[in-house]
Design a protein around this motif. Structure first.
Motif, PDB file in Angstrom:
ATOM      1  N   ASP A 160       0.747  -1.205  -0.017  1.00  0.00           N
ATOM      2  CA  ASP A 160      -0.062   0.151  -0.081  1.00  0.00           C
ATOM      3  C   ASP A 160       0.733   1.373  -0.043  1.00  0.00           C
ATOM      4  O   ASP A 160       0.605   2.275  -0.831  1.00  0.00           O
ATOM      5  N   THR A 161       1.961   1.122   0.918  1.00  0.00           N
ATOM      6  CA  THR A 161       2.791   2.283   0.954  1.00  0.00           C
ATOM      7  C   THR A 161       3.279   2.537  -0.274  1.00  0.00           C
ATOM      8  O   THR A 161       3.619   3.640  -1.104  1.00  0.00           O
ATOM      9  N   LEU A 162       3.905   1.470  -1.227  1.00  0.00           N
ATOM     10  CA  LEU A 162       4.677   1.770  -2.332  1.00  0.00           C
ATOM     11  C   LEU A 162       3.715   2.206  -3.383  1.00  0.00           C
ATOM     12  O   LEU A 162       4.248   3.020  -4.427  1.00  0.00           O
ATOM     13  N   GLU A 163       2.573   1.740  -3.240  1.00  0.00           N
ATOM     14  CA  GLU A 163       1.572   2.106  -4.437  1.00  0.00           C
ATOM     15  C   GLU A 163       1.085   3.537  -4.516  1.00  0.00           C
ATOM     16  O   GLU A 163       0.908   4.301  -5.395  1.00  0.00           O
ATOM     17  N   ARG A 164       1.154   3.941  -2.959  1.00  0.00           N
ATOM     18  CA  ARG A 164       0.708   5.420  -2.989  1.00  0.00           C
ATOM     19  C   ARG A 164       2.074   6.558  -3.472  1.00  0.00           C
ATOM     20  O   ARG A 164       1.992   7.480  -3.637  1.00  0.00           O
ATOM     21  N   GLN A 165       3.195   5.461  -3.346  1.00  0.00           N
ATOM     22  CA  GLN A 165       4.253   6.418  -3.758  1.00  0.00           C
ATOM     23  C   GLN A 165       4.562   6.258  -5.469  1.00  0.00           C
ATOM     24  O   GLN A 165       5.422   6.796  -6.034  1.00  0.00           O
ATOM     25  N   GLY A 166       3.578   5.681  -6.233  1.00  0.00           N
ATOM     26  CA  GLY A 166       3.783   5.560  -7.520  1.00  0.00           C
ATOM     27  C   GLY A 166       4.456   4.107  -8.038  1.00  0.00           C
ATOM     28  O   GLY A 166       4.619   4.135  -9.279  1.00  0.00           O
ATOM     29  N   PHE A 167       4.879   3.301  -7.106  1.00  0.00           N
ATOM     30  CA  PHE A 167       5.096   1.824  -7.617  1.00  0.00           C
ATOM     31  C   PHE A 167       4.091   1.137  -8.028  1.00  0.00           C
ATOM     32  O   PHE A 167       3.201   1.081  -7.289  1.00  0.00           O
ATOM     33  N   PHE A 168       4.501   0.211  -8.918  1.00  0.00           N
ATOM     34  CA  PHE A 168       3.348  -0.738  -9.315  1.00  0.00           C
ATOM     35  C   PHE A 168       4.070  -2.132  -9.073  1.00  0.00           C
ATOM     36  O   PHE A 168       5.323  -2.374  -9.405  1.00  0.00           O
ATOM     37  N   PRO A 169       3.314  -3.206  -8.750  1.00  0.00           N
ATOM     38  CA  PRO A 169       3.963  -4.304  -8.359  1.00  0.00           C
ATOM     39  C   PRO A 169       3.847  -5.382  -9.674  1.00  0.00           C
ATOM     40  O   PRO A 169       2.883  -5.120 -10.513  1.00  0.00           O
ATOM     41  N   LEU A 170       4.554  -5.978 -10.045  1.00  0.00           N
ATOM     42  CA  LEU A 170       4.828  -6.750 -11.413  1.00  0.00           C
ATOM     43  C   LEU A 170       4.511  -8.280 -10.975  1.00  0.00           C
ATOM     44  O   LEU A 170       5.233  -8.901 -10.213  1.00  0.00           O
ATOM     45  N   ARG A 171       3.575  -8.934 -11.595  1.00  0.00           N
ATOM     46  CA  ARG A 171       3.541 -10.411 -11.118  1.00  0.00           C
ATOM     47  C   ARG A 171       2.936 -10.623  -9.795  1.00  0.00           C
ATOM     48  O   ARG A 171       1.832 -11.104  -9.446  1.00  0.00           O
ATOM     49  N   ASP A 172       3.680 -10.103  -8.946  1.00  0.00           N
ATOM     50  CA  ASP A 172       3.478 -10.333  -7.312  1.00  0.00           C
ATOM     51  C   ASP A 172       4.216  -8.985  -6.643  1.00  0.00           C
ATOM     52  O   ASP A 172       4.647  -8.386  -7.335  1.00  0.00           O
ATOM     53  N   CYS A 173       4.153  -9.284  -5.395  1.00  0.00           N
ATOM     54  CA  CYS A 173       4.827  -8.181  -4.753  1.00  0.00           C
ATOM     55  C   CYS A 173       6.281  -8.484  -4.545  1.00  0.00           C
ATOM     56  O   CYS A 173       6.994  -7.942  -3.434  1.00  0.00           O
ATOM     57  N   THR A 174       6.923  -9.149  -5.187  1.00  0.00           N
ATOM     58  CA  THR A 174       8.580  -9.338  -5.378  1.00  0.00           C
ATOM     59  C   THR A 174       9.171  -8.370  -6.014  1.00  0.00           C
ATOM     60  O   THR A 174      10.563  -8.474  -5.973  1.00  0.00           O
ATOM     61  N   GLU A 175       8.554  -7.485  -6.743  1.00  0.00           N
ATOM     62  CA  GLU A 175       9.045  -6.646  -7.900  1.00  0.00           C
ATOM     63  C   GLU A 175       8.414  -5.358  -7.979  1.00  0.00           C
ATOM     64  O   GLU A 175       7.104  -5.746  -8.387  1.00  0.00           O
ATOM     65  N   PHE A 176       8.696  -4.169  -7.915  1.00  0.00           N
ATOM     66  CA  PHE A 176       8.066  -2.945  -7.855  1.00  0.00           C
ATOM     67  C   PHE A 176       8.940  -2.234  -8.668  1.00  0.00           C
ATOM     68  O   PHE A 176       9.993  -2.171  -8.697  1.00  0.00           O
ATOM     69  N   VAL A 177       8.069  -1.458  -9.674  1.00  0.00           N
ATOM     70  CA  VAL A 177       8.623  -0.399 -10.563  1.00  0.00           C
ATOM     71  C   VAL A 177       8.014   0.850 -10.504  1.00  0.00           C
ATOM     72  O   VAL A 177       6.736   1.032 -10.277  1.00  0.00           O
ATOM     73  N   ARG A 178       8.704   1.765 -10.817  1.00  0.00           N
ATOM     74  CA  ARG A 178       8.037   3.209 -10.972  1.00  0.00           C
ATOM     75  C   ARG A 178       8.825   4.043 -11.743  1.00  0.00           C
ATOM     76  O   ARG A 178      10.108   3.969 -12.261  1.00  0.00           O
ATOM     77  N   LEU A 179       8.100   4.782 -12.802  1.00  0.00           N
ATOM     78  CA  LEU A 179       8.697   5.786 -13.785  1.00  0.00           C
ATOM     79  C   LEU A 179       8.658   7.162 -13.365  1.00  0.00           C
ATOM     80  O   LEU A 179       7.255   7.572 -13.438  1.00  0.00           O
ATOM     81  N   THR A 180       9.754   7.880 -13.232  1.00  0.00           N
ATOM     82  CA  THR A 180       9.456   9.318 -12.816  1.00  0.00           C
ATOM     83  C   THR A 180       9.142  10.033 -13.939  1.00  0.00           C
ATOM     84  O   THR A 180       9.361   9.803 -15.040  1.00  0.00           O
ATOM     85  N   GLY A 181       8.860  11.471 -13.725  1.00  0.00           N
ATOM     86  CA  GLY A 181       8.231  12.168 -14.806  1.00  0.00           C
ATOM     87  C   GLY A 181       9.751  12.469 -15.754  1.00  0.00           C
ATOM     88  O   GLY A 181       9.534  13.202 -16.947  1.00  0.00           O
ATOM     89  N   ASP A 182      10.990  12.264 -15.257  1.00  0.00           N
ATOM     90  CA  ASP A 182      12.074  12.724 -15.898  1.00  0.00           C
ATOM     91  C   ASP A 182      12.538  11.479 -16.499  1.00  0.00           C
ATOM     92  O   ASP A 182      13.743  11.597 -17.077  1.00  0.00           O
ATOM     93  N   GLY A 183      11.733  10.331 -16.508  1.00  0.00           N
ATOM     94  CA  GLY A 183      12.153   9.453 -17.429  1.00  0.00           C
ATOM     95  C   GLY A 183      13.341   8.440 -16.859  1.00  0.00           C
ATOM     96  O   GLY A 183      14.197   7.698 -17.254  1.00  0.00           O
ATOM     97  N   ILE A 184      13.129   8.420 -15.429  1.00  0.00           N
ATOM     98  CA  ILE A 184      14.012   7.299 -14.785  1.00  0.00           C
ATOM     99  C   ILE A 184      13.282   6.305 -14.123  1.00  0.00           C
ATOM    100  O   ILE A 184      12.223   6.170 -13.396  1.00  0.00           O
ATOM    101  N   MET A 185      13.657   5.035 -14.351  1.00  0.00           N
ATOM    102  CA  MET A 185      12.938   3.999 -14.028  1.00  0.00           C
ATOM    103  C   MET A 185      13.678   3.308 -12.702  1.00  0.00           C
ATOM    104  O   MET A 185      14.688   3.340 -12.597  1.00  0.00           O
TER     105      MET A 185
END
Length: 228
Positions: free
Chosen positions: A19-44
């Protein structure tokens, strides 16, 4: 990537941090062992939960002009990626294997705080223990930063295309594919050789744009929510 703690890590992250990570803009991939976020400046930004020796958090930041090391289960050799490039927050907390450094909640707190401070390509080099500070080998990162000295050093370190998965050292791949060892890495090696031979950075500029376009196409197809 082998992960003997996969179920344990998934349950821990889902219960304590999702929940905390999703509020910060992270998304889980497949399950909760990997989270990704893309910033407005194109940083993954990538957070992966690993289990080489014990349950642990690791993280990585990159520009869109580089090969996207997300979705670790599709990688040929994610173990090598994690060991050689991802950063373990225990190194930022103190000496590894201390009680505080092994505390997973503390690892996540440190990881999230640091990633929240990364907004531009240049910010990546403020990360303590970032390998690029001592051994530059990410030419596209240095190109995005605009650091000429760093670019040339990284190019010098990127001229070898050989690996266990790409044995042909004198044949450039015809196009980019979602395989770091067979496509992006050897193509980067050929670009580095060309830049050094011509003393010209235009081949790197072209490759950075080609890589960025390829990665954006990949994200639009498989992770469109990151671009919203």
């Amino acid at each position: 990537m082998r992960n003997s703690y996969l179920k344990e890590m998934d349950a821990f992250m889902a219960q304590n941090w999702k929940d905390t990570l999703e509020r910060q803009g992270f998304f889980p991939l497949r399950d909760c062992t990997e989270f990704v976020r893309l910033t407005g400046d194109g940083i993954m930004q990538i957070i992966i939960c690993s289990g080489f020796v014990y349950p642990e958090i690791q993280f990585y930041s990159q520009t869109l002009s580089e090969y996207l090391w997300c979705n670790y289960r599709s990688q040929t050799d994610m173990t090598s990626y994690a060991l050689n490039h991802y950063i373990h927050p225990s190194w930022l907390i103190g000496e590894p294997f201390t009680q505080e450094a092994l505390d997973m909640n503390r690892q996540m707190e440190v990881t999230l705080k640091l990633l929240d401070s990364i907004h531009t390509a240049k910010d990546i080099l403020t990360i303590p223990r970032e390998k690029e500070l001592t051994w530059p080998e990410r030419p596209c990162l240095w190109y995005d930063i605009g650091d000429a000295e760093g670019i040339w050093k990284a190019l010098e370190h990127s001229t070898c295309a050989r690996s266990a998965y790409y044995p042909e050292d004198d044949v450039r791949p015809e196009k980019l594919t979602r395989d770091y060892w067979r496509s992006w890495k050897p193509m980067m090696a050929f670009v580095a050789r060309e830049c050094l031979a011509k003393e010209d950075l235009q081949p790197l500029a072209d490759f950075a744009e080609e890589s960025r376009a390829f990665n954006l196409k990949y994200l639009k197809r498989y992770m469109p929510w990151l671009l919203d």
